[in-house]
Motif scaffolding. Structure first.
Motif, PDB file in Angstrom:
ATOM      1  N   ALA B 136       0.840  -1.189   0.000  1.00 60.89           N
ATOM      2  CA  ALA B 136       0.000   0.000   0.000  1.00 60.89           C
ATOM      3  C   ALA B 136       0.882   1.247   0.000  1.00 60.89           C
ATOM      4  O   ALA B 136       1.915   1.296   0.668  1.00 60.89           O
ATOM      5  CB  ALA B 136      -0.917  -0.003   1.212  1.00 60.89           C
ATOM      6  N   ARG B 137       0.464   2.276  -0.709  1.00 56.53           N
ATOM      7  CA  ARG B 137       1.198   3.543  -0.834  1.00 56.53           C
ATOM      8  C   ARG B 137       2.669   3.319  -1.184  1.00 56.53           C
ATOM      9  O   ARG B 137       3.528   4.131  -0.873  1.00 56.53           O
ATOM     10  CB  ARG B 137       1.098   4.368   0.458  1.00 56.53           C
ATOM     11  CG  ARG B 137      -0.331   4.814   0.772  1.00 56.53           C
ATOM     12  CD  ARG B 137      -0.408   5.625   2.044  1.00 56.53           C
ATOM     13  NE  ARG B 137       0.356   6.859   1.962  1.00 56.53           N
ATOM     14  CZ  ARG B 137       0.629   7.628   3.020  1.00 56.53           C
ATOM     15  NH1 ARG B 137       0.196   7.280   4.212  1.00 56.53           N
ATOM     16  NH2 ARG B 137       1.336   8.725   2.886  1.00 56.53           N
ATOM     17  N   ASN B 138       2.916   2.166  -1.792  1.00 57.73           N
ATOM     18  CA  ASN B 138       4.267   1.859  -2.258  1.00 57.73           C
ATOM     19  C   ASN B 138       5.306   1.930  -1.140  1.00 57.73           C
ATOM     20  O   ASN B 138       6.447   2.368  -1.341  1.00 57.73           O
ATOM     21  CB  ASN B 138       4.648   2.834  -3.380  1.00 57.73           C
ATOM     22  CG  ASN B 138       5.558   2.170  -4.383  1.00 57.73           C
ATOM     23  OD1 ASN B 138       5.790   0.949  -4.288  1.00 57.73           O
ATOM     24  ND2 ASN B 138       6.074   2.936  -5.319  1.00 57.73           N
ATOM     25  N   TRP B 139       4.904   1.475   0.072  1.00 57.30           N
ATOM     26  CA  TRP B 139       5.813   1.493   1.214  1.00 57.30           C
ATOM     27  C   TRP B 139       7.073   0.687   0.874  1.00 57.30           C
ATOM     28  O   TRP B 139       6.973  -0.304   0.192  1.00 57.30           O
ATOM     29  CB  TRP B 139       5.098   0.884   2.441  1.00 57.30           C
ATOM     30  CG  TRP B 139       5.807   1.217   3.713  1.00 57.30           C
ATOM     31  CD1 TRP B 139       5.547   2.260   4.523  1.00 57.30           C
ATOM     32  CD2 TRP B 139       6.894   0.475   4.299  1.00 57.30           C
ATOM     33  NE1 TRP B 139       6.423   2.240   5.586  1.00 57.30           N
ATOM     34  CE2 TRP B 139       7.258   1.167   5.465  1.00 57.30           C
ATOM     35  CE3 TRP B 139       7.609  -0.676   3.955  1.00 57.30           C
ATOM     36  CZ2 TRP B 139       8.292   0.729   6.299  1.00 57.30           C
ATOM     37  CZ3 TRP B 139       8.627  -1.108   4.755  1.00 57.30           C
ATOM     38  CH2 TRP B 139       8.975  -0.410   5.920  1.00 57.30           C
ATOM     39  N   PRO B 140       8.271   1.029   1.338  1.00 57.94           N
ATOM     40  CA  PRO B 140       8.668   2.114   2.251  1.00 57.94           C
ATOM     41  C   PRO B 140       8.611   3.503   1.615  1.00 57.94           C
ATOM     42  O   PRO B 140       8.629   3.618   0.393  1.00 57.94           O
ATOM     43  CB  PRO B 140      10.106   1.741   2.617  1.00 57.94           C
ATOM     44  CG  PRO B 140      10.601   0.893   1.510  1.00 57.94           C
ATOM     45  CD  PRO B 140       9.419   0.145   0.990  1.00 57.94           C
ATOM     46  N   PRO B 141       8.575   4.556   2.473  1.00 57.24           N
ATOM     47  CA  PRO B 141       8.350   5.927   2.007  1.00 57.24           C
ATOM     48  C   PRO B 141       9.357   6.395   0.956  1.00 57.24           C
ATOM     49  O   PRO B 141       9.006   7.189   0.098  1.00 57.24           O
ATOM     50  CB  PRO B 141       8.479   6.768   3.280  1.00 57.24           C
ATOM     51  CG  PRO B 141       8.175   5.838   4.378  1.00 57.24           C
ATOM     52  CD  PRO B 141       8.653   4.492   3.942  1.00 57.24           C
TER      53      PRO B 141
END
Lengths: 458, 145
Positions: B136-141
């Motif tokens: 999700a949200r292409n984790w890691p930032p």
């Protein structure tokens, strides 16, 4: 002590404390490796020391839980333990298996241990906290089943109190969810998903049942408050633990390739997970304030109140701090997690076992409570360990906040290793706090040997 | 607690609540497992990757590293190491191969595992596969993990 077979708990508690010492020694080694990277390298690399640290914790807490159950179940059921010989036999099997496993970690490379124990037949090793060789895991299942049979038969043929039933449910859950440790698919996402069925459903699920029942038992004993009142609290606490904690598992499913709805479900339900811990704090203080007698064991009362407060802070507050998905996006897998883990395990599970030991050990040694001087030393150890754990948590939180900023949040993110160098001062302070904890543990053990005027059983 | 809230009510909340939410967890688990193929990169889960995962396990890599944020916090995140190393499995292999046997004075160092070429390839392929999991949200930032 009303029943002879309760004294089996003493064996379990002595082993628990011994392994606790080992756990803390390795904790101090790990803390030093954080700042002196080559300390004991390559003889005891970090991963080995960490495995020893965490596995000793799990094993000694299990000894503590089983010892607590062997002490309280017969008294609650109003009969002797069903099979004391089985409890003794399982004690030795568990101790030897545990010791061999730890020695295996320390004496041979982990890959060699995997080979010797034929991990290939049923590969379960090498996942965090579940590093034990498969054969050790099978041993744990055998010990757990024998234990359940033993207390189950005692409870079924005796008085069925709420405390006993909650303890039995918690321990059954512990055994059942451990079975997921044998499921290790090649698909990494599936592996991670079901790994949490052991880890989360233990510490944020069924272990809370065990904790609450131990706490309720000790509070009945030291305060003399009406059982009806305490049982009502117990039910509502564990109800909230499971209502929030089951779907709360979702806060581990944010970033491992699982569907997006877990972001909402995990955030909302795990944000409610502090509630049962807060209720435990209310419960403990309420009951102690309404006490009908002044039990001479002041130390046990202190531990009971302490565990309620520290569990709320460590598991509740420090858990909430990074449990919402938008926050966890930045904090996941940083020192923030380490900070939370340390205070939560200490506050909830270490302290509740020490509460039970504090209450029951003097009785098993033929006194109603430890003598005054022994209790003073024990209370010193309480404050040394508890305050140093607060500082360990604060320093790791400081390290974590900086780590998140430097490595993940700032305009120009630094690499992991450069970030680690920048936050070194926090690791040094944590290590000092760790040494104070070790001193506190030394005081704790000393308290068992301090002589003074005996407090006779009335 | 007031008398109007009885022990029986507390008990019913416990039984009812825990059974209900356990069933909800089971339902969500079925749904999650069914929808995983969309994100879990299982189309690239080859025998070589599986062998790499086993090597990852029996050398206790998780004892220092995190993988998708889970593990120990002593060494870098590896869920995106393939991207960090320029999508180059050779670079990963060279790093693992070149670790000094006796460590680096005063600093953290990864042990020398003496892997064969075949094993190195398997581990690198496993890390490449892990990098391909759609989080999700292409984790890691960011690339630093």
């Amino acid at each position: 002590m009303k029943y002879q077979s309760q004294s089996i708990a003493k064996l379990y508690f002595i082993a628990a404390i011994g392994l606790f010492v080992g756990q803390i020694l390795f904790g101090v080694i790990l803390g030093l490796q954080y700042v002196m990277g080559d300390f004991l390298f390559p003889e005891i690399p970090f991963n080995v020391a960490r495995m020893v640290h965490t596995n000793l914790l799990i094993v000694w807490l299990l000894f503590g839980f089983m010892g607590s159950a062997y002490y309280l179940v017969p008294e609650e059921a109003e009969r002797e333990l069903y099979a004391p010989w089985l409890a003794k036999l399982m004690f030795w099997i568990f101790l030897v298996a545990g010791a061999l496993t730890i020695l295996g970690y320390l004496l041979v490379p982990y890959a060699t241990l995997a080979e010797i124990t034929m991990n290939d037949l049923l590969p379960t090793m090498g996942r965090e906290f579940l590093e034990q060789p498969t054969i050790t895991k099978i041993g744990i299942v055998i010990v757990a089943l024998s234990f359940l049979f033993n207390i189950g038969m005692t409870i079924l043929s005796g008085r069925k109190t709420v405390i006993n039933l909650v303890m039995l449910t918690g321990m059954t859950g512990l055994a059942v969810f451990f079975l997921f440790s044998f499921y290790n698919p090649d698909n990494l996402v599936l592996d991670k998903y079901f790994w949490w069925f052991v880890v989360h459903l233990w510490v944020e699920g069924v272990w809370e049942l065990i904790m609450a029942s131990i706490l309720a038992y000790v509070l009945i004993k030291i305060t003399g408050v009406d059982r009806e009142v305490i049982e009502k609290w117990l039910y509502i606490i564990i109800a909230m633990a499971l209502i929030t904690g089951l779907i709360g598992t979702g806060h581990h499913f944010f970033w491992i390739g699982t569907p997006g709805y877990w972001q909402w479900l995990g955030s909302v339900f795990s944000a409610l997970e502090p509630i049962p811990f807060f209720m435990m704090t209310l419960f403990a203080f309420n009951v102690v304030n309404k006490r009908r007698r002044d039990h001479p064991n002041k130390a046990a009362t202190l531990w009971a109140l302490g565990t309620a407060v520290m569990a709320f802070l460590g598991a509740g507050v420090w858990g909430f701090l990074h449990t919402l998905a938008p926050v966890n996006y930045y904090t996941h897998g940083t020192q923030i997690t380490a900070a939370h883990g340390h205070m939560a395990f200490y506050g909830a599970y270490v302290m509740v076992v020490l509460t039970m030991i504090s209450y029951s050990m003097p009785i098993m040694r033929g006194q109603k409570a430890g003598n005054d001087r022994a209790q003073i030393v024990e209370m010193w150890s309480f404050w040394l360990m508890t305050v140093s754990m607060v500082f360990i948590t604060l320093f790791l939180t400081g390290a974590g906040i900086l780590q998140v900023y430097l490595q993940r949040y700032s305009e120009d993110p630094m690499t992991f290793m450069v970030t680690q160098d920048k936050i070194e001062v926090f690791y040094w302070m944590r290590e000092v706090a760790g040494l104070v904890f070790l001193a506190g543990l030394g005081a704790y053990i000393t308290s068992f040997f301090v002589k003074g005027e005996e407090v006779k059983i009335a | 607690m007031r008398e109007t809230f009885t022990k029986g009510m507390a008990r019913n909340i416990y039984y009812g609540g825990s059974v209900f939410f356990f069933l909800v967890l089971l339902g969500l688990t079925v749904d999650t497992v069914r929808s995983l193929p969309k994100t879990d990169n299982s189309q690239n889960l080859t025998e070589e990757v599986a062998a790499g995962k086993r090597l990852w396990e029996i050398n206790n890599c998780i004892g220092c590293h995190t993988l998708l944020g889970e593990g120990a916090y002593f060494a870098p995140e590896l869920g995106n190491v393939y991207t960090r190393y320029g999508e180059n499995t050779e670079a990963i292999k060279i790093f693992i191969k070149s670790r000094p046997k006796d460590g680096i004075p005063g600093r953290r160092s990864m042990p020398q595992f003496n892997f064969t070429e075949e094993e190195l390839e398997q581990i690198a392929q496993f890390l490449k596969y892990a990098d391909g999991i759609k989080t999700a949200r292409n984790w890691p930032p960011n690339i630093q993990g």
